[in-house]
Design a protein around this motif. Structure first.
Motif, PDB file in Angstrom:
ATOM      1  N   LYS A 133     -41.290   5.279 -36.379  1.00 48.96           N
ATOM      2  CA  LYS A 133     -39.882   5.151 -36.951  1.00 48.96           C
ATOM      3  C   LYS A 133     -39.391   3.836 -36.880  1.00 48.96           C
ATOM      4  CE  LYS A 133     -39.030  10.017 -36.079  1.00 48.96           C
ATOM      5  NZ  LYS A 133     -38.228  11.173 -35.288  1.00 48.96           N
ATOM      6  N   GLY A 134     -38.160   3.448 -37.687  1.00 52.09           N
ATOM      7  CA  GLY A 134     -37.821   2.107 -37.447  1.00 52.09           C
ATOM      8  C   GLY A 134     -36.453   1.955 -38.154  1.00 52.09           C
ATOM      9  N   ILE A 135     -35.696   1.173 -38.106  1.00 55.75           N
ATOM     10  CA  ILE A 135     -34.448   1.101 -38.780  1.00 55.75           C
ATOM     11  C   ILE A 135     -34.481  -0.511 -39.036  1.00 55.75           C
ATOM     12  CG2 ILE A 135     -32.934   0.979 -36.575  1.00 55.75           C
ATOM     13  CD1 ILE A 135     -30.850   2.147 -38.311  1.00 55.75           C
ATOM     14  N   ILE A 136     -33.865  -0.724 -40.302  1.00 58.77           N
ATOM     15  CA  ILE A 136     -33.775  -2.228 -40.769  1.00 58.77           C
ATOM     16  C   ILE A 136     -32.229  -2.588 -40.387  1.00 58.77           C
ATOM     17  CG2 ILE A 136     -33.783  -3.924 -42.641  1.00 58.77           C
ATOM     18  CD1 ILE A 136     -35.615  -1.929 -44.186  1.00 58.77           C
ATOM     19  N   ILE A 137     -32.106  -3.396 -39.427  1.00 55.04           N
ATOM     20  CA  ILE A 137     -30.750  -3.755 -38.914  1.00 55.04           C
ATOM     21  C   ILE A 137     -30.371  -5.030 -39.507  1.00 55.04           C
ATOM     22  CG2 ILE A 137     -30.934  -2.648 -36.749  1.00 55.04           C
ATOM     23  CD1 ILE A 137     -31.548  -5.362 -35.462  1.00 55.04           C
ATOM     24  N   ASP A 138     -30.898  -5.827 -40.430  1.00 57.30           N
ATOM     25  CA  ASP A 138     -30.439  -6.838 -41.258  1.00 57.30           C
ATOM     26  C   ASP A 138     -31.437  -7.082 -42.085  1.00 57.30           C
ATOM     27  OD1 ASP A 138     -32.131  -9.333 -40.591  1.00 57.30           O
ATOM     28  OD2 ASP A 138     -30.762  -9.338 -38.823  1.00 57.30           O
ATOM     29  N   ILE A 139     -30.952  -7.828 -43.233  1.00 65.86           N
ATOM     30  CA  ILE A 139     -31.733  -7.871 -44.622  1.00 65.86           C
ATOM     31  C   ILE A 139     -31.484  -9.053 -45.345  1.00 65.86           C
ATOM     32  CG2 ILE A 139     -30.151  -6.594 -46.042  1.00 65.86           C
ATOM     33  CD1 ILE A 139     -32.698  -5.323 -47.559  1.00 65.86           C
TER      34      ILE A 139
ATOM     35  N   ASN B  55     -35.654 -12.072 -48.849  1.00 68.31           N
ATOM     36  CA  ASN B  55     -37.173 -12.118 -48.693  1.00 68.31           C
ATOM     37  C   ASN B  55     -37.624 -11.795 -47.163  1.00 68.31           C
ATOM     38  OD1 ASN B  55     -36.454 -14.393 -47.460  1.00 68.31           O
ATOM     39  ND2 ASN B  55     -38.062 -15.520 -48.369  1.00 68.31           N
ATOM     40  N   GLY B  56     -36.878 -10.980 -46.497  1.00 64.09           N
ATOM     41  CA  GLY B  56     -37.148 -10.508 -44.990  1.00 64.09           C
ATOM     42  C   GLY B  56     -35.909  -9.489 -44.555  1.00 64.09           C
ATOM     43  N   CYS B  57     -36.424  -9.086 -43.139  1.00 65.74           N
ATOM     44  CA  CYS B  57     -35.524  -8.354 -42.545  1.00 65.74           C
ATOM     45  C   CYS B  57     -35.732  -8.415 -41.066  1.00 65.74           C
ATOM     46  CB  CYS B  57     -35.709  -6.943 -42.923  1.00 65.74           C
ATOM     47  SG  CYS B  57     -37.261  -6.212 -42.646  1.00 65.74           S
ATOM     48  N   GLN B  58     -34.787  -7.774 -40.338  1.00 58.02           N
ATOM     49  CA  GLN B  58     -35.048  -7.434 -38.863  1.00 58.02           C
ATOM     50  C   GLN B  58     -35.217  -6.080 -38.619  1.00 58.02           C
ATOM     51  OE1 GLN B  58     -32.934  -8.592 -34.678  1.00 58.02           O
ATOM     52  NE2 GLN B  58     -32.244  -9.496 -36.369  1.00 58.02           N
ATOM     53  N   ILE B  59     -36.074  -5.584 -37.730  1.00 56.25           N
ATOM     54  CA  ILE B  59     -36.380  -4.172 -37.688  1.00 56.25           C
ATOM     55  C   ILE B  59     -36.301  -3.899 -36.079  1.00 56.25           C
ATOM     56  CG2 ILE B  59     -38.260  -2.340 -37.985  1.00 56.25           C
ATOM     57  CD1 ILE B  59     -39.052  -3.782 -40.332  1.00 56.25           C
ATOM     58  N   LEU B  60     -35.780  -2.576 -35.755  1.00 56.65           N
ATOM     59  CA  LEU B  60     -36.133  -2.095 -34.562  1.00 56.65           C
ATOM     60  C   LEU B  60     -36.752  -0.801 -34.761  1.00 56.65           C
ATOM     61  CD1 LEU B  60     -32.301  -1.657 -33.037  1.00 56.65           C
ATOM     62  CD2 LEU B  60     -34.130  -2.971 -32.363  1.00 56.65           C
ATOM     63  N   SER B  61     -37.937  -0.863 -33.969  1.00 57.49           N
ATOM     64  CA  SER B  61     -38.947   0.300 -34.212  1.00 57.49           C
ATOM     65  C   SER B  61     -39.561   0.676 -32.751  1.00 57.49           C
ATOM     66  CB  SER B  61     -39.853  -0.231 -35.084  1.00 57.49           C
ATOM     67  OG  SER B  61     -40.959   0.516 -35.217  1.00 57.49           O
ATOM     68  N   ASP B  62     -40.320   1.771 -32.761  1.00 59.78           N
ATOM     69  CA  ASP B  62     -41.207   1.892 -31.575  1.00 59.78           C
ATOM     70  C   ASP B  62     -42.673   1.451 -31.964  1.00 59.78           C
ATOM     71  OD1 ASP B  62     -41.703   3.769 -33.764  1.00 59.78           O
ATOM     72  OD2 ASP B  62     -41.428   5.571 -32.663  1.00 59.78           O
ATOM     73  N   TYR B  63     -42.746   0.635 -32.944  1.00 67.34           N
ATOM     74  CA  TYR B  63     -44.115   0.163 -33.123  1.00 67.34           C
ATOM     75  C   TYR B  63     -44.187  -1.221 -32.418  1.00 67.34           C
ATOM     76  CZ  TYR B  63     -48.067  -2.042 -35.474  1.00 67.34           C
ATOM     77  OH  TYR B  63     -49.291  -2.645 -35.745  1.00 67.34           O
ATOM     78  N   LYS B  64     -45.317  -1.508 -31.639  1.00 66.09           N
ATOM     79  CA  LYS B  64     -45.261  -2.639 -31.202  1.00 66.09           C
ATOM     80  C   LYS B  64     -46.162  -3.632 -31.938  1.00 66.09           C
ATOM     81  CE  LYS B  64     -46.770  -5.414 -27.158  1.00 66.09           C
ATOM     82  NZ  LYS B  64     -47.451  -5.306 -25.945  1.00 66.09           N
ATOM     83  N   PRO B  65     -45.694  -4.772 -32.499  1.00 64.28           N
ATOM     84  CA  PRO B  65     -46.360  -5.564 -33.313  1.00 64.28           C
ATOM     85  C   PRO B  65     -47.101  -6.732 -32.979  1.00 64.28           C
ATOM     86  CG  PRO B  65     -44.078  -6.202 -33.592  1.00 64.28           C
ATOM     87  CD  PRO B  65     -44.281  -5.212 -32.510  1.00 64.28           C
ATOM     88  N   ASN B  66     -48.005  -7.342 -33.575  1.00 62.75           N
ATOM     89  CA  ASN B  66     -48.659  -8.468 -33.132  1.00 62.75           C
ATOM     90  C   ASN B  66     -47.885  -9.750 -33.994  1.00 62.75           C
ATOM     91  OD1 ASN B  66     -50.571  -7.622 -31.225  1.00 62.75           O
ATOM     92  ND2 ASN B  66     -51.556  -6.617 -33.106  1.00 62.75           N
ATOM     93  N   LEU B  67     -47.813 -10.908 -33.465  1.00 59.66           N
ATOM     94  CA  LEU B  67     -47.321 -12.151 -34.236  1.00 59.66           C
ATOM     95  C   LEU B  67     -48.364 -12.354 -35.284  1.00 59.66           C
ATOM     96  CD1 LEU B  67     -44.900 -13.995 -33.381  1.00 59.66           C
ATOM     97  CD2 LEU B  67     -46.546 -15.431 -32.484  1.00 59.66           C
TER      98      LEU B  67
ATOM     99  N   ILE C  71     -39.259  -9.990 -39.935  1.00 61.36           N
ATOM    100  CA  ILE C  71     -40.366  -9.731 -40.833  1.00 61.36           C
ATOM    101  C   ILE C  71     -40.111 -10.804 -42.107  1.00 61.36           C
ATOM    102  CG2 ILE C  71     -41.328  -8.223 -42.446  1.00 61.36           C
ATOM    103  CD1 ILE C  71     -41.940  -7.655 -39.838  1.00 61.36           C
ATOM    104  N   TRP C  72     -41.106 -11.381 -42.560  1.00 56.70           N
ATOM    105  CA  TRP C  72     -40.774 -12.230 -43.836  1.00 56.70           C
ATOM    106  C   TRP C  72     -41.899 -11.298 -44.878  1.00 56.70           C
ATOM    107  CZ3 TRP C  72     -45.033 -15.759 -45.821  1.00 56.70           C
ATOM    108  CH2 TRP C  72     -44.799 -16.240 -46.857  1.00 56.70           C
ATOM    109  N   ILE C  73     -41.196 -11.151 -46.178  1.00 57.60           N
ATOM    110  CA  ILE C  73     -41.646 -10.767 -47.051  1.00 57.60           C
ATOM    111  C   ILE C  73     -42.072 -11.873 -48.106  1.00 57.60           C
ATOM    112  CG2 ILE C  73     -41.639  -8.658 -48.970  1.00 57.60           C
ATOM    113  CD1 ILE C  73     -39.798  -7.199 -46.932  1.00 57.60           C
TER     114      ILE C  73
END
Length: 183
Positions: free
Chosen positions: A108-114, A117-129, A160-162
């Motif tokens: 699960k996650g939530i996009i807190i800014d958009i 071509n990108g966004c900032q996400i809060l999530s329980d997923y631990k990403p890798n750089l 995140i950069w899209i």
């Protein structure tokens, strides 16, 4: 709140890219203290004598270019080179958003800014750089690259950069653009 206080309160522990004469390195930002910045390296072969770090602060990116000053256990202290730090506006404006999403359809996650071509996400997923992740938003998905992340209690916050946003992403972006809560 000063930039130093903002970084120390919100970005301590952030995993960021560092740039050296030999290329990119992954590092963890520990803190700022005046012109000094403290980091630990996730992987590296040589301790860089000169290091550049780009730190996201609100709608800006602060670039620190520093020279190695000291080593304290596994923490490396750099002092910013006079007149080398650059305060620059992000290339695309960001807007506050509250859009539910999931990462790989499992987390699960939530996009807190958009932005366009990108966004900032809060999530329980631990990403890798530099990892490319799949973001699922109600009726479509986007692939984006993790540019930085911070561990916050039981969640992760990341940028995140899209590279190739879809038309659906553009519609989502325009919805928050029209609300107009610029960050």
């Amino acid at each position: 709140m000063t930039i130093e206080e903002y970084v120390n309160n919100n970005l301590s522990g952030a995993v960021l890219k560092g740039f050296t004469k030999d290329g990119e390195v992954a590092l963890k930002l520990k803190k700022l203290n005046g012109r000094q910045f403290y980091v630990s390296f996730i992987k590296f072969t040589n301790i860089p004598e000169v290091l550049r770090v780009d730190i996201p602060v609100e709608g800006y990116v602060i670039t620190f270019v520093g020279k190695l000053l000291n080593v304290e256990e596994n923490t490396y202290v750099y002092i910013a080179i006079e007149k080398a730090g650059i305060l620059q506006r992000r290339t695309k404006p960001r807007y506050a958003s509250f859009e539910n999403c999931s990462i790989y359809n499992n987390f699960k996650g939530i996009i807190i800014d958009i932005s366009e071509n990108g966004c900032q996400i809060l999530s329980d997923y631990k990403p890798n750089l530099n990892e490319t992740i799949e973001i699922i938003i109600s009726d479509h998905s986007e692939n984006g690259k993790v540019m930085w992340f911070v561990e916050e209690e039981e969640n992760y916050r990341y940028g995140i950069w899209i590279p190739e946003p879809s038309l659906k992403w553009n519609e989502l972006y325009l919805r928050y653009f029209n609300i107009g809560e610029l960050l």
